[in-house]
Design a protein around this motif. Structure first.
Motif: not given
Length: 275
Positions: A52, A55, A82
């Motif tokens: 995460s 991202l 996300i």
């Protein structure tokens, strides 16, 4: 004439204060969750947190590498998407606990992917170095097709993960009725309908049986996949229509511009090239 990269303005990711605040808050929350997972020895959660975090910086990397500018609204939606998919969906089990959580995310995904697909072609369409000039209708169709293609590829990924790794990304659906030609004893391709399925009985390897009492049978992924593609379709159609009117009005639409990435410098170059 300046060279291609020199024509572009310097891209500053997260230059908007609201976007930067959202990014820092989400990043801090994920780091706290990661530390908690490390202390508990839950390394699967640690991996999801690390993914995460990676991202979250992807939008800024794309802006710098591709020399594009993401509108602040689009940046915030991507960051929240996300967090909602990885942290809330996977770690907090929102996919199971919150009704239609997965459906909501797939709808947003269809909308966002249509915006990205629209922007990719629109950039080419507005760049004088290319002879390609598409009408608003074709731009909308390309955006729609791009979004649906991304949706289909994602469903392929989910199926592969379930089939070869043993995950359950394609969530099962409990159905109380079916119609199948496989149940026709005459093998004449007649649909045999079974209604009011009450229980599912599992036979274990040792011969013991377990009645689940689900009120139906487990459909393994098919309904989930078709539902995901359908809501992706809805999101793609919505943005494609918005994008159509955006181009039709020569970029005057305020709502669409909040979701369409742009290349700084293209508009200036077009003005400079006019006689």
């Amino acid at each position: 004439m300046k060279n291609g990269k020199e024509k572009l303005k310097k891209v500053q990711p997260y230059s908007n204060k609201t976007t930067l605040t959202v990014y820092l808050v989400l990043r801090a929350l994920i780091i706290l969750i990661m530390v908690r997972a490390v202390l508990r020895g839950n390394y699967e959660s640690v991996f999801l947190c690390a993914l995460s975090l990676a991202l979250l910086i992807l939008p800024s990397i794309l802006q710098k590498r591709l020399y594009i500018t993401l509108p602040s609204t689009l940046e915030i939606v991507i960051l929240l998407f996300i967090f909602a998919a990885e942290i809330l969906g996977e770690l907090a089990s929102f996919y199971v606990r919150v009704p239609n959580w997965d459906t909501m995310l797939h709808t947003v995904n269809g909308f966002l992917c249509a915006a990205v697909g629209f922007a990719l072609v629109d950039m080419i369409n507005r760049n004088e170095r290319f002879s390609l000039k598409l009408s608003p209708v074709y731009l909308a169709i390309v955006a729609f097709c791009f979004s649906m293609t991304v949706g289909v590829l994602w469903e392929f990924f989910e199926f592969a993960a379930d089939r070869f790794i043993g995950l359950d990304m394609q969530k099962d659906t409990v159905l109380s009725a079916i119609g199948s030609v496989a149940l026709d004893p005459s093998m004449s391709n007649k649909v045999i309908r079974v209604k009011d399925i009450a229980d599912v009985i599992i036979v274990h390897s040792d011969g013991s049986q377990q009645t689940l009492g689900l009120g139906g049978y487990l459909d393994v992924g098919l309904f989930d996949t078709m539902k995901d593609l359908f809501v992706n379709f809805i999101g793609a159609v919505v943005f494609s229509v918005i994008g159509y009117f955006y181009v039709k009005q020569e970029g005057k639409g305020k709502f669409a511009s909040r979701f369409i990435p742009r290349v700084p410098g293209l508009e200036e170059d077009r003005k400079d090239s006019r006689p």
